[in-house]
Write a protein that holds these residues in place. Structure first.
Motif, PDB file in Angstrom:
ATOM      1  N   GLU A  47       0.807  -1.222   0.000  1.00 27.13           N
ATOM      2  CA  GLU A  47       0.000   0.000   0.000  1.00 27.13           C
ATOM      3  C   GLU A  47       0.844   1.278   0.000  1.00 27.13           C
ATOM      4  O   GLU A  47       0.342   2.344  -0.331  1.00 27.13           O
ATOM      5  N   ALA A  48       2.111   1.177   0.373  1.00 28.95           N
ATOM      6  CA  ALA A  48       2.969   2.357   0.483  1.00 28.95           C
ATOM      7  C   ALA A  48       3.667   2.641  -0.844  1.00 28.95           C
ATOM      8  O   ALA A  48       4.136   1.719  -1.511  1.00 28.95           O
ATOM      9  N   PRO A  49       3.758   3.916  -1.219  1.00 28.48           N
ATOM     10  CA  PRO A  49       4.448   4.257  -2.466  1.00 28.48           C
ATOM     11  C   PRO A  49       5.966   4.173  -2.298  1.00 28.48           C
ATOM     12  O   PRO A  49       6.493   4.387  -1.212  1.00 28.48           O
ATOM     13  N   HIS A  50       6.654   3.854  -3.380  1.00 24.46           N
ATOM     14  CA  HIS A  50       8.116   3.810  -3.365  1.00 24.46           C
ATOM     15  C   HIS A  50       8.651   5.191  -3.721  1.00 24.46           C
ATOM     16  O   HIS A  50       8.030   5.948  -4.453  1.00 24.46           O
ATOM     17  N   PHE A  97      16.363   5.911  21.746  1.00 26.04           N
ATOM     18  CA  PHE A  97      16.147   4.788  20.835  1.00 26.04           C
ATOM     19  C   PHE A  97      16.655   3.507  21.480  1.00 26.04           C
ATOM     20  O   PHE A  97      17.781   3.440  21.958  1.00 26.04           O
ATOM     21  N   ARG A  98      15.814   2.483  21.514  1.00 24.90           N
ATOM     22  CA  ARG A  98      16.238   1.169  21.998  1.00 24.90           C
ATOM     23  C   ARG A  98      15.260   0.113  21.512  1.00 24.90           C
ATOM     24  O   ARG A  98      14.145   0.421  21.093  1.00 24.90           O
ATOM     25  N   GLU A  99      15.690  -1.113  21.562  1.00 20.40           N
ATOM     26  CA  GLU A  99      14.852  -2.230  21.139  1.00 20.40           C
ATOM     27  C   GLU A  99      13.638  -2.353  22.046  1.00 20.40           C
ATOM     28  O   GLU A  99      13.710  -2.107  23.245  1.00 20.40           O
ATOM     29  N   GLY A 100      12.498  -2.705  21.452  1.00 24.12           N
ATOM     30  CA  GLY A 100      11.267  -2.869  22.211  1.00 24.12           C
ATOM     31  C   GLY A 100      10.522  -1.565  22.449  1.00 24.12           C
ATOM     32  O   GLY A 100       9.505  -1.556  23.126  1.00 24.12           O
ATOM     33  N   GLN A 101      11.011  -0.453  21.912  1.00 17.55           N
ATOM     34  CA  GLN A 101      10.389   0.854  22.113  1.00 17.55           C
ATOM     35  C   GLN A 101       9.711   1.318  20.822  1.00 17.55           C
ATOM     36  O   GLN A 101      10.125   0.970  19.728  1.00 17.55           O
ATOM     37  N   GLY A 102       8.679   2.159  20.980  1.00 22.48           N
ATOM     38  CA  GLY A 102       7.971   2.709  19.831  1.00 22.48           C
ATOM     39  C   GLY A 102       8.769   3.793  19.144  1.00 22.48           C
ATOM     40  O   GLY A 102       9.455   4.581  19.798  1.00 22.48           O
ATOM     41  N   VAL A 103       8.709   3.815  17.810  1.00 26.33           N
ATOM     42  CA  VAL A 103       9.402   4.828  17.016  1.00 26.33           C
ATOM     43  C   VAL A 103       8.522   5.252  15.843  1.00 26.33           C
ATOM     44  O   VAL A 103       7.649   4.516  15.409  1.00 26.33           O
ATOM     45  N   VAL A 104       8.772   6.460  15.383  1.00 29.09           N
ATOM     46  CA  VAL A 104       8.230   6.947  14.124  1.00 29.09           C
ATOM     47  C   VAL A 104       9.434   7.353  13.290  1.00 29.09           C
ATOM     48  O   VAL A 104      10.326   8.039  13.771  1.00 29.09           O
ATOM     49  N   ILE A 105       9.458   6.908  12.035  1.00 33.82           N
ATOM     50  CA  ILE A 105      10.615   7.126  11.182  1.00 33.82           C
ATOM     51  C   ILE A 105      10.173   7.828   9.904  1.00 33.82           C
ATOM     52  O   ILE A 105       9.191   7.433   9.280  1.00 33.82           O
ATOM     53  N   VAL A 106      10.894   8.879   9.531  1.00 30.92           N
ATOM     54  CA  VAL A 106      10.633   9.607   8.296  1.00 30.92           C
ATOM     55  C   VAL A 106      11.672   9.173   7.278  1.00 30.92           C
ATOM     56  O   VAL A 106      12.869   9.133   7.588  1.00 30.92           O
ATOM     57  N   GLY A 107      11.224   8.822   6.078  1.00 27.88           N
ATOM     58  CA  GLY A 107      12.159   8.406   5.041  1.00 27.88           C
ATOM     59  C   GLY A 107      11.436   7.942   3.799  1.00 27.88           C
ATOM     60  O   GLY A 107      10.284   8.291   3.560  1.00 27.88           O
ATOM     61  N   LYS A 108      12.135   7.114   3.011  1.00 22.16           N
ATOM     62  CA  LYS A 108      11.592   6.621   1.749  1.00 22.16           C
ATOM     63  C   LYS A 108      11.775   5.114   1.652  1.00 22.16           C
ATOM     64  O   LYS A 108      12.758   4.563   2.134  1.00 22.16           O
ATOM     65  N   LEU A 109      10.842   4.479   0.977  1.00 21.68           N
ATOM     66  CA  LEU A 109      10.880   3.047   0.735  1.00 21.68           C
ATOM     67  C   LEU A 109      11.564   2.813  -0.604  1.00 21.68           C
ATOM     68  O   LEU A 109      11.169   3.405  -1.612  1.00 21.68           O
ATOM     69  N   ASP A 110      12.607   1.957  -0.595  1.00 18.45           N
ATOM     70  CA  ASP A 110      13.275   1.695  -1.874  1.00 18.45           C
ATOM     71  C   ASP A 110      12.618   0.516  -2.583  1.00 18.45           C
ATOM     72  O   ASP A 110      11.655  -0.072  -2.092  1.00 18.45           O
ATOM     73  N   ASP A 111      13.148   0.157  -3.749  1.00 22.78           N
ATOM     74  CA  ASP A 111      12.531  -0.891  -4.564  1.00 22.78           C
ATOM     75  C   ASP A 111      12.598  -2.275  -3.936  1.00 22.78           C
ATOM     76  O   ASP A 111      11.825  -3.158  -4.292  1.00 22.78           O
ATOM     77  N   SER A 112      13.523  -2.491  -3.002  1.00 26.04           N
ATOM     78  CA  SER A 112      13.625  -3.796  -2.336  1.00 26.04           C
ATOM     79  C   SER A 112      12.843  -3.822  -1.018  1.00 26.04           C
ATOM     80  O   SER A 112      13.062  -4.700  -0.195  1.00 26.04           O
ATOM     81  N   ASN A 113      11.947  -2.859  -0.828  1.00 24.61           N
ATOM     82  CA  ASN A 113      11.118  -2.722   0.383  1.00 24.61           C
ATOM     83  C   ASN A 113      11.935  -2.483   1.651  1.00 24.61           C
ATOM     84  O   ASN A 113      11.490  -2.779   2.751  1.00 24.61           O
ATOM     85  N   GLU A 114      13.131  -1.935   1.508  1.00 25.36           N
ATOM     86  CA  GLU A 114      13.907  -1.489   2.665  1.00 25.36           C
ATOM     87  C   GLU A 114      13.612  -0.008   2.845  1.00 25.36           C
ATOM     88  O   GLU A 114      13.572   0.749   1.877  1.00 25.36           O
TER      89      GLU A 114
END
Length: 151
Positions: A47-50, A97-114
Motif C-alpha cells: 500500500e505504500a508508495p516507493h 532509541f532502543r529495542e522494544g520501544q515505539g518509534v516513528v521514522i521519516v524516510g523513503k521506501l526503496d525498490d527492495s522494500n527497505e
C-alpha cells in the motif's frame, strides 16, 4: 452603460481565475510536503508508495539492531507484531532509541522494500507511544500493556 457592465464582468472573471490559480498552486505545493503514515503491515501489503517521503511507525524489534563499527550506519527492524520492515539509517540515533520501544521514522521506501530513514523519532518516556503507532498496534491487537497513546 453596456461597456461599463462588460468591463466589470471581465474584471470579476479575471479575479476569479487568479484566485483559482492561486488555490491550485497552494494545494500542489502542500501535496508535495505531506508525509503519509504507514504501518509495517501496510508496507508489506504494497500500500505504500516507493521513492516518496513518508512516515512509518511501530516497535523496534528485539535483537534486530545492527551497527556498522566503521560508520554511523545502523540497520534495524520495525514491527507492528504482524509484519516487519527493515530500516537503514546513516546518522546518530536519538538517545531514547532502543529495542522494544515505539518509534516513528521519516524516510523513503526503496525498490527492495527497505526503508531508508532520514529521521528517527523515539518516544520520550516509558509509557508514551506516538498516537499513529498506538492505533496501528491496537488494530493488529498487539498494543503492549502500559502503553499510553498521546492525545
Amino acid at each position: 452603460m453596456r461597456a461599463n457592465r462588460k468591463r466589470r464582468l471581465i474584471i470579476v472573471l479575471g479575479l476569479v481565475a487568479l484566485a483559482a490559480v492561486a488555490v491550485g498552486l497552494t494545494l500542489y505545493a502542500l501535496r508535495a510536503n505531506i508525509n503519509l503514515f504507514f504501518t509495517p503491515s501496510q508496507i508489506a501489503a504494497g500500500e505504500a508508495p516507493h521513492d516518496r517521503t513518508m512516515r512509518i511507525g511501530g516497535v523496534v524489534k528485539k535483537d534486530s539492531v545492527n551497527r556498522d563499527s566503521n560508520s554511523l550506519q545502523v540497520t534495524f527492524v520495525v514491527t507492528d507484531f504482524a509484519k516487519d520492515v527493515e530500516v537503514s539509517y546513516d546518522d546518530i540515533l536519538p538517545d531514547l532509541f532502543r529495542e522494544g520501544q515505539g518509534v516513528v521514522i521519516v524516510g523513503k521506501l526503496d525498490d527492495s522494500n527497505e526503508f531508508i530513514a532520514q529521521q528517527v523519532l523515539a518516544k520520550h518516556d516509558e509509557t508514551y507511544m506516538p498516537p499513529e503507532v498506538a492505533q496501528a498496534l491496537k488494530a493488529t491487537g498487539n498494543l503492549p500493556d502500559g502503553s499510553v497513546p498521546s492525545s
